[in-house]
Design a protein around this motif. Sequence first.
Motif, PDB file in Angstrom:
ATOM      1  N   MET A   1      89.272 -72.589  57.923  1.00 27.14           N
ATOM      2  CA  MET A   1      88.188 -71.606  57.941  1.00 27.14           C
ATOM      3  C   MET A   1      88.366 -70.599  59.066  1.00 27.14           C
ATOM      4  SD  MET A   1      85.865 -71.439  55.654  1.00 27.14           S
ATOM      5  CE  MET A   1      84.468 -70.686  56.479  1.00 27.14           C
TER       6      MET A   1
ATOM      7  N   GLY B   1      91.224 -68.289  58.000  1.00 19.13           N
ATOM      8  CA  GLY B   1      90.914 -67.459  56.845  1.00 19.13           C
ATOM      9  C   GLY B   1      89.851 -66.410  57.136  1.00 19.13           C
TER      10      GLY B   1
ATOM     11  N   GLN C   1      89.814 -61.879  56.746  1.00 21.84           N
ATOM     12  CA  GLN C   1      88.752 -61.052  56.154  1.00 21.84           C
ATOM     13  C   GLN C   1      88.090 -60.180  57.198  1.00 21.84           C
ATOM     14  OE1 GLN C   1      86.196 -62.963  52.992  1.00 21.84           O
ATOM     15  NE2 GLN C   1      87.355 -64.787  53.527  1.00 21.84           N
TER      16      GLN C   1
ATOM     17  N   GLU D   1      79.433 -67.944  60.123  1.00 21.07           N
ATOM     18  CA  GLU D   1      79.992 -68.597  58.934  1.00 21.07           C
ATOM     19  C   GLU D   1      80.492 -69.993  59.279  1.00 21.07           C
ATOM     20  OE1 GLU D   1      80.000 -67.592  55.856  1.00 21.07           O
ATOM     21  OE2 GLU D   1      79.318 -65.526  56.138  1.00 21.07           O
TER      22      GLU D   1
ATOM     23  N   ARG E   1      86.113 -61.038  46.416  1.00 20.97           N
ATOM     24  CA  ARG E   1      84.877 -61.554  47.009  1.00 20.97           C
ATOM     25  C   ARG E   1      83.695 -61.255  46.104  1.00 20.97           C
ATOM     26  NH1 ARG E   1      85.949 -59.990  52.515  1.00 20.97           N
ATOM     27  NH2 ARG E   1      85.368 -57.966  51.678  1.00 20.97           N
TER      28      ARG E   1
ATOM     29  N   ARG F   1      76.950 -65.430  48.476  1.00 21.39           N
ATOM     30  CA  ARG F   1      77.751 -64.638  49.386  1.00 21.39           C
ATOM     31  C   ARG F   1      78.606 -65.512  50.299  1.00 21.39           C
ATOM     32  NH1 ARG F   1      80.011 -59.869  50.188  1.00 21.39           N
ATOM     33  NH2 ARG F   1      80.191 -59.351  52.388  1.00 21.39           N
ATOM     34  N   ARG F   2      77.971 -66.493  50.938  1.00 20.15           N
ATOM     35  CA  ARG F   2      78.704 -67.372  51.832  1.00 20.15           C
ATOM     36  C   ARG F   2      79.709 -68.207  51.064  1.00 20.15           C
ATOM     37  NH1 ARG F   2      75.331 -71.208  54.194  1.00 20.15           N
ATOM     38  NH2 ARG F   2      77.334 -72.100  54.738  1.00 20.15           N
TER      39      ARG F   2
ATOM     40  N   VAL G   1      82.805 -65.939  50.578  1.00 22.57           N
ATOM     41  CA  VAL G   1      83.560 -65.763  51.824  1.00 22.57           C
ATOM     42  C   VAL G   1      84.292 -67.055  52.186  1.00 22.57           C
ATOM     43  CG1 VAL G   1      83.338 -65.390  54.301  1.00 22.57           C
ATOM     44  CG2 VAL G   1      82.058 -63.943  52.719  1.00 22.57           C
ATOM     45  N   THR G   2      83.578 -68.174  52.049  1.00 22.94           N
ATOM     46  CA  THR G   2      84.150 -69.461  52.421  1.00 22.94           C
ATOM     47  C   THR G   2      85.324 -69.836  51.529  1.00 22.94           C
ATOM     48  OG1 THR G   2      81.966 -70.193  53.133  1.00 22.94           O
ATOM     49  CG2 THR G   2      83.626 -71.895  52.774  1.00 22.94           C
TER      50      THR G   2
ATOM     51  N   ILE H   1      87.357 -67.967  49.809  1.00 28.43           N
ATOM     52  CA  ILE H   1      88.546 -67.152  50.088  1.00 28.43           C
ATOM     53  C   ILE H   1      89.168 -67.533  51.427  1.00 28.43           C
ATOM     54  CG2 ILE H   1      89.324 -64.804  50.579  1.00 28.43           C
ATOM     55  CD1 ILE H   1      87.175 -63.846  48.576  1.00 28.43           C
ATOM     56  N   ALA H   2      88.316 -67.731  52.426  1.00 32.51           N
ATOM     57  CA  ALA H   2      88.837 -68.117  53.741  1.00 32.51           C
ATOM     58  C   ALA H   2      89.609 -69.425  53.656  1.00 32.51           C
ATOM     59  CB  ALA H   2      87.697 -68.240  54.754  1.00 32.51           C
ATOM     60  N   MET H   3      89.063 -70.387  52.900  1.00 30.73           N
ATOM     61  CA  MET H   3      89.738 -71.680  52.767  1.00 30.73           C
ATOM     62  C   MET H   3      91.093 -71.529  52.089  1.00 30.73           C
ATOM     63  SD  MET H   3      88.578 -74.435  54.054  1.00 30.73           S
ATOM     64  CE  MET H   3      89.268 -75.728  53.020  1.00 30.73           C
TER      65      MET H   3
END
Lengths: 222, 222
Positions: free
Chosen positions: A175, A178, A182, A195, B143, B166-167, B170-171, B173-175
Amino acid sequence: MTNTRQTMTPRRAPRGEYAKSRETREAILDAALEVFAEAGYRSGSLREIASRVGMSEAGVLHHFRNKVALLEAVLEHRDDNSRLLVPIESDDGAAVLRGLVQLAAHNASIPGVVELYCTLSAEGTSPDHPAHGYFVRRYEYTRANIERAFTALEADGRLRAGMTPRRGAVTMIAMMDGLQVQWLLDRSVVDMAQELRDLFSAFVDIDWDAQGSVASEEEGSA
Amino acid sequence: MTNTRQTMTPRRAPRGEYAKSRETREAILDAALEVFAEAGYRSGSLREIASRVGMSEAGVLHHFRNKVALLEAVLEHRDDNSRLLVPIESDDGAAVLRGLVQLAAHNASIPGVVELYCTLSAEGTSPDHPAHGYFVRRYEYTRANIERAFTALEADGRLRAGMTPRRGAVTMIAMMDGLQVQWLLDRSVVDMAQELRDLFSAFVDIDWDAQGSVASEEEGSA
DNA sequence: GTCTATATGGCGATAGAC
DNA sequence: GTCTATCGCCATATAGAC
């Protein structure tokens, strides 16, 4: 990495020519950080670094044997800094996680450093990159310590069912990495610390507002 | 990006000199993907690409106007591929998330492509990188679509309390991005698809084993 | 469609003057 | 401790032969 050298020197204010040299070295390190962050190691040039610090390439190479040595110095230099914020080897699991969230918040104020690690860790996945070993060790070390933090929390019954310390560690690091991508692409889109905290609240029971000064923790750790 | 051009051509089997040219182009694209993946765009050289495909630099530049055009072609070329696996614009939220997990599993069999996007997206955070705009748009687009998927799930009451669409986006994609870095540094350490699925099970209620063929979904989407 | 030759310029590193 | 000069290499891109 081994950075006993720096910490063991009492760091009295240096004088005379010594002081000048030390300042120059730091100026070079700052410029190198910027350049490696913007262009990566392979594409970042000594010429650009030298120009930003206002001297010639030969001048820079007087202070650092070659380009690889300069990269290593930059990485060592910044490493000390994260450890000031995160008591990574502490036995207080909650303190470790709080430290990581604070680090994310702090990072938002130094985009250059975020860019540096984002760019270099991607570049460094190549086995022949001069910092490859550094990043393999760094991730291994960090993952092991965060896993230990989660294990401590688990022992206190504060880990939610279905989550394991191992997965917690892998997830937390993923996390952080990543979110940085972004955030670098569009800063308005993500609040990294928020986040992170929100996600981890989902699988661990922590009082995020406990006093988080790190200096006190650090005495007790290795 | 606009890739109507390719899809609108009926793609009859090309013949004669035409066929040769087309094969050469694809060979160049494959080599370029490898080189950009290993060294990034800025450090990857036309010389290396040409050598891998067994021709001269000038030969390569006959097929692609210049280096930037080659990069754009590589990115377009691979983009079509992910869309085959993920019905990203579908209204079936669960199908989108299942597709992303399947994509992660599939990616584990093509490390070169993972390396490409990992390296280029980091490089591309720089505003002056030729692929900067591409990545800004790509993340924005992805996203938004994943957020839509989570919104659909929320409407069905399958989003756990405390999580927002939303979260979630984001989460997720980050992962995916963060896991790739750890996986590239040490493949034995992480099962990307498994980690993804486990994490998302924690905040959304999905039957992961629903039949996940994508061809059927794609008809209904834009 | 592919090649050789070449123009032009950036790169890391060294030698040696000051 | 910093500079100038220089070496040798690699980069992208073009021109023109075959």
